[in-house]
Design a protein around this motif. Structure first.
Motif, PDB file in Angstrom:
ATOM      1  N   ARG A   4       0.856  -1.184   0.000  1.00 21.27           N
ATOM      2  CA  ARG A   4       0.000   0.000   0.000  1.00 21.27           C
ATOM      3  C   ARG A   4       0.893   1.236   0.000  1.00 21.27           C
ATOM      4  NH1 ARG A   4      -5.481  -0.642   1.699  1.00 21.27           N
ATOM      5  NH2 ARG A   4      -5.442   1.451   2.561  1.00 21.27           N
ATOM      6  N   LEU A   5       0.656   2.127  -0.940  1.00 18.81           N
ATOM      7  CA  LEU A   5       1.457   3.341  -1.019  1.00 18.81           C
ATOM      8  C   LEU A   5       1.112   4.293   0.113  1.00 18.81           C
ATOM      9  CD1 LEU A   5       1.345   4.141  -4.840  1.00 18.81           C
ATOM     10  CD2 LEU A   5       3.253   3.207  -3.529  1.00 18.81           C
ATOM     11  N   LYS A   6       2.160   4.883   0.696  1.00 15.52           N
ATOM     12  CA  LYS A   6       2.006   5.916   1.718  1.00 15.52           C
ATOM     13  C   LYS A   6       2.115   7.264   0.998  1.00 15.52           C
ATOM     14  CE  LYS A   6       5.481   4.513   3.946  1.00 15.52           C
ATOM     15  NZ  LYS A   6       6.619   4.472   4.857  1.00 15.52           N
ATOM     16  N   ARG A  26     -10.058   4.705  -2.140  1.00 16.87           N
ATOM     17  CA  ARG A  26     -10.653   3.793  -3.126  1.00 16.87           C
ATOM     18  C   ARG A  26      -9.581   3.059  -3.924  1.00 16.87           C
ATOM     19  NH1 ARG A  26     -15.025   6.833  -6.548  1.00 16.87           N
ATOM     20  NH2 ARG A  26     -15.139   4.783  -7.507  1.00 16.87           N
ATOM     21  N   LEU A  27      -8.423   3.680  -4.073  1.00 12.65           N
ATOM     22  CA  LEU A  27      -7.316   3.055  -4.815  1.00 12.65           C
ATOM     23  C   LEU A  27      -6.434   2.192  -3.915  1.00 12.65           C
ATOM     24  CD1 LEU A  27      -6.293   6.041  -7.120  1.00 12.65           C
ATOM     25  CD2 LEU A  27      -7.516   3.944  -7.775  1.00 12.65           C
ATOM     26  N   GLY A  28      -6.775   2.103  -2.634  1.00 10.25           N
ATOM     27  CA  GLY A  28      -6.007   1.261  -1.719  1.00 10.25           C
ATOM     28  C   GLY A  28      -4.732   1.898  -1.215  1.00 10.25           C
ATOM     29  N   LEU A 109      -6.147   9.856 -11.852  1.00 10.75           N
ATOM     30  CA  LEU A 109      -5.308   9.748 -10.664  1.00 10.75           C
ATOM     31  C   LEU A 109      -4.631   8.382 -10.614  1.00 10.75           C
ATOM     32  CD1 LEU A 109      -4.263  11.050  -8.078  1.00 10.75           C
ATOM     33  CD2 LEU A 109      -6.314  10.194  -6.914  1.00 10.75           C
ATOM     34  N   GLU A 110      -5.383   7.346 -10.902  1.00  9.03           N
ATOM     35  CA  GLU A 110      -4.824   5.992 -10.889  1.00  9.03           C
ATOM     36  C   GLU A 110      -3.696   5.859 -11.920  1.00  9.03           C
ATOM     37  OE1 GLU A 110      -6.527   1.489 -10.565  1.00  9.03           O
ATOM     38  OE2 GLU A 110      -7.644   2.879 -11.841  1.00  9.03           O
ATOM     39  N   ALA A 111      -3.880   6.423 -13.110  1.00 12.81           N
ATOM     40  CA  ALA A 111      -2.849   6.373 -14.154  1.00 12.81           C
ATOM     41  C   ALA A 111      -1.609   7.161 -13.737  1.00 12.81           C
ATOM     42  CB  ALA A 111      -3.402   6.904 -15.473  1.00 12.81           C
ATOM     43  N   ALA A 112      -1.805   8.314 -13.121  1.00 12.68           N
ATOM     44  CA  ALA A 112      -0.662   9.128 -12.682  1.00 12.68           C
ATOM     45  C   ALA A 112       0.126   8.423 -11.587  1.00 12.68           C
ATOM     46  CB  ALA A 112      -1.153  10.496 -12.197  1.00 12.68           C
ATOM     47  N   ILE A 113      -0.579   7.768 -10.675  1.00 13.84           N
ATOM     48  CA  ILE A 113       0.092   7.039  -9.598  1.00 13.84           C
ATOM     49  C   ILE A 113       0.881   5.870 -10.176  1.00 13.84           C
ATOM     50  CG2 ILE A 113      -0.258   5.571  -7.567  1.00 13.84           C
ATOM     51  CD1 ILE A 113      -2.600   7.468  -6.833  1.00 13.84           C
ATOM     52  N   ALA A 114       0.288   5.161 -11.133  1.00 10.38           N
ATOM     53  CA  ALA A 114       0.999   4.025 -11.765  1.00 10.38           C
ATOM     54  C   ALA A 114       2.243   4.501 -12.496  1.00 10.38           C
ATOM     55  CB  ALA A 114       0.051   3.297 -12.720  1.00 10.38           C
ATOM     56  N   LYS A 115       2.171   5.686 -13.105  1.00 14.98           N
ATOM     57  CA  LYS A 115       3.331   6.256 -13.805  1.00 14.98           C
ATOM     58  C   LYS A 115       4.417   6.675 -12.808  1.00 14.98           C
ATOM     59  CE  LYS A 115       4.489  10.194 -16.747  1.00 14.98           C
ATOM     60  NZ  LYS A 115       3.933  11.394 -17.412  1.00 14.98           N
ATOM     61  N   ALA A 116       3.993   7.300 -11.713  1.00 13.09           N
ATOM     62  CA  ALA A 116       4.956   7.802 -10.730  1.00 13.09           C
ATOM     63  C   ALA A 116       5.561   6.705  -9.873  1.00 13.09           C
ATOM     64  CB  ALA A 116       4.274   8.836  -9.825  1.00 13.09           C
ATOM     65  N   CYS A 117       4.778   5.673  -9.566  1.00 12.99           N
ATOM     66  CA  CYS A 117       5.208   4.589  -8.676  1.00 12.99           C
ATOM     67  C   CYS A 117       4.870   3.245  -9.317  1.00 12.99           C
ATOM     68  CB  CYS A 117       4.522   4.697  -7.326  1.00 12.99           C
ATOM     69  SG  CYS A 117       4.832   6.190  -6.429  1.00 12.99           S
ATOM     70  N   PRO A 118       5.612   2.864 -10.354  1.00 12.00           N
ATOM     71  CA  PRO A 118       5.300   1.580 -11.000  1.00 12.00           C
ATOM     72  C   PRO A 118       5.452   0.432 -10.019  1.00 12.00           C
ATOM     73  CG  PRO A 118       7.214   2.641 -12.038  1.00 12.00           C
ATOM     74  CD  PRO A 118       6.756   3.522 -10.916  1.00 12.00           C
ATOM     75  N   PRO A 119       4.600  -0.611 -10.168  1.00 16.24           N
ATOM     76  CA  PRO A 119       4.698  -1.755  -9.252  1.00 16.24           C
ATOM     77  C   PRO A 119       6.078  -2.403  -9.335  1.00 16.24           C
ATOM     78  CG  PRO A 119       2.793  -1.947 -10.696  1.00 16.24           C
ATOM     79  CD  PRO A 119       3.585  -0.765 -11.149  1.00 16.24           C
ATOM     80  N   VAL A 120       6.544  -2.871  -8.186  1.00 13.73           N
ATOM     81  CA  VAL A 120       7.875  -3.491  -8.125  1.00 13.73           C
ATOM     82  C   VAL A 120       7.766  -4.957  -8.442  1.00 13.73           C
ATOM     83  CG1 VAL A 120       9.907  -3.847  -6.701  1.00 13.73           C
ATOM     84  CG2 VAL A 120       8.493  -1.833  -6.369  1.00 13.73           C
TER      85      VAL A 120
END
Length: 120
Positions: A4-6, A26-28, A109-120
């Protein structure tokens, strides 16, 4: 299991911060701090080590872009900037991971978060 992203959010309007808090929930994601100006944002990042920052540009005391540059001096935290205005021509927006125009919807917002913090 995905981490979960902080996230720390910054906007000088309480209702905007509440809206982001709801969307991020909502995005966890976990909102671990809120700031109403850039100075508070810098301090929150120093004290809490978030995974991501979401900030407005125009805030009192220090803008979101100034805060992003200040944070980048000591920490490697991606910053998503949101604003009712395009990135000002006289400002360097290269220090941010993404730029979103208000009002921000869940898909953007979900797309921007995925771009900024891609899953490891």
């Amino acid at each position: 299991m995905t981490k979960r992203l902080k996230i720390v959010i910054a906007d000088d309007e309480e209702d905007i911060r509440q809206g982001f808090r709801r969307l991020l929930c909502r995005l966890g994601c976990d909102v671990i701090g809120e700031a109403s100006n850039g100075c508070e944002l810098v301090k929150l990042c120093q004290n809490n080590q978030p995974d991501l920052v979401i900030t407005d540009i125009r805030m009192p005391m220090m803008s979101g872009l100034e805060a992003a540059r200040k944070i980048a001096e000591t920490q490697s935290i991606p910053v998503i900037v949101v604003s009712s205005y395009d990135c000002p021509a006289d400002e360097d927006c290269n220090s941010v991971a993404d730029f979103l125009l208000k009002p921000v919807g869940l898909p953007d917002l979900e797309a921007a978060i995925a771009k900024a913090c891609p899953p490891v």
